[in-house]
Design a protein around this motif. Structure first.
Motif, PDB file in Angstrom:
ATOM      1  N   SER A   1      53.263  41.772  41.397  1.00 30.56           N
ATOM      2  CA  SER A   1      53.951  40.483  41.269  1.00 30.56           C
ATOM      3  C   SER A   1      54.320  40.170  39.825  1.00 30.56           C
ATOM      4  O   SER A   1      54.828  39.094  39.525  1.00 30.56           O
ATOM      5  CB  SER A   1      53.074  39.360  41.831  1.00 30.56           C
ATOM      6  N   GLY A   2      54.003  41.103  38.926  1.00 30.74           N
ATOM      7  CA  GLY A   2      54.389  40.924  37.535  1.00 30.74           C
ATOM      8  C   GLY A   2      53.512  39.984  36.735  1.00 30.74           C
ATOM      9  O   GLY A   2      53.941  39.465  35.706  1.00 30.74           O
ATOM     10  N   ILE A   3      52.274  39.755  37.208  1.00 30.01           N
ATOM     11  CA  ILE A   3      51.342  38.924  36.455  1.00 30.01           C
ATOM     12  C   ILE A   3      50.152  39.778  36.017  1.00 30.01           C
ATOM     13  O   ILE A   3      49.946  40.869  36.549  1.00 30.01           O
ATOM     14  CB  ILE A   3      50.867  37.687  37.251  1.00 30.01           C
ATOM     15  N   THR A   4      49.383  39.279  35.064  1.00 34.73           N
ATOM     16  CA  THR A   4      48.212  40.017  34.612  1.00 34.73           C
ATOM     17  C   THR A   4      47.261  40.209  35.786  1.00 34.73           C
ATOM     18  O   THR A   4      46.836  39.230  36.398  1.00 34.73           O
ATOM     19  CB  THR A   4      47.496  39.262  33.471  1.00 34.73           C
ATOM     20  N   PRO A   5      46.938  41.452  36.120  1.00 30.66           N
ATOM     21  CA  PRO A   5      46.091  41.710  37.284  1.00 30.66           C
ATOM     22  C   PRO A   5      44.670  41.165  37.145  1.00 30.66           C
ATOM     23  O   PRO A   5      44.120  41.087  36.043  1.00 30.66           O
ATOM     24  CB  PRO A   5      46.061  43.239  37.374  1.00 30.66           C
ATOM     25  N   VAL A   6      44.115  40.787  38.271  1.00 31.50           N
ATOM     26  CA  VAL A   6      42.718  40.389  38.391  1.00 31.50           C
ATOM     27  C   VAL A   6      42.095  41.242  39.487  1.00 31.50           C
ATOM     28  O   VAL A   6      42.797  41.799  40.336  1.00 31.50           O
ATOM     29  CB  VAL A   6      42.550  38.881  38.719  1.00 31.50           C
TER      30      VAL A   6
END
Length: 116
Positions: free
Chosen positions: A96-101
């Motif tokens: 999704s193009g966000i910093t992964p968690v």
């Protein structure tokens, strides 16, 4: 913008994926790679080395040591940057193009617990 939903699969396809909880025991940079880190993961009855493209995604990859997460444990081993990866970490956000968690259980469970 969100990505479209992937093509439908049947339950039989999904049941082939072995997802288990493991505790990340160590995180090391992979020599010769500016992206890969090597995780040593405890699954209770067995341990695995799993490579993850995490360098640069997190300020301090060491922050996940001691955390439980979900892993695919029946993915065929794959050689990357001279190391063998024996599974796949489930994370949330990369696609999704966000910093992964980490995808994690809501509370501690025994290592090796099967998801599904």
């Amino acid at each position: 913008m969100s990505k479209p939903i992937k093509e439908n699969i049947n339950f039989e396809d999904l049941s082939k994926i072995d997802v288990r909880v493991g505790t990340i025991e160590s995180v090391e940079n992979v020599e010769g790679s500016n992206k890969l880190v090597k995780l040593q993961v405890d699954f209770g009855d067995f341990n695995r080395q799993i490579l993850v493209g995490m360098q640069g995604e997190r300020e301090n990859p060491q922050e996940i040591v001691g955390e439980q997460a979900l892993f695919v444990v029946n993915l065929a081993p794959k050689k990357m940057a001279g190391e063998i990866s024996e599974g796949m970490l489930f994370d949330i956000g990369y696609e999704s193009g966000i910093t992964p968690v980490l995808a994690q259980p809501e509370k501690p469970v025994p290592n090796g617990t099967i998801a599904g």
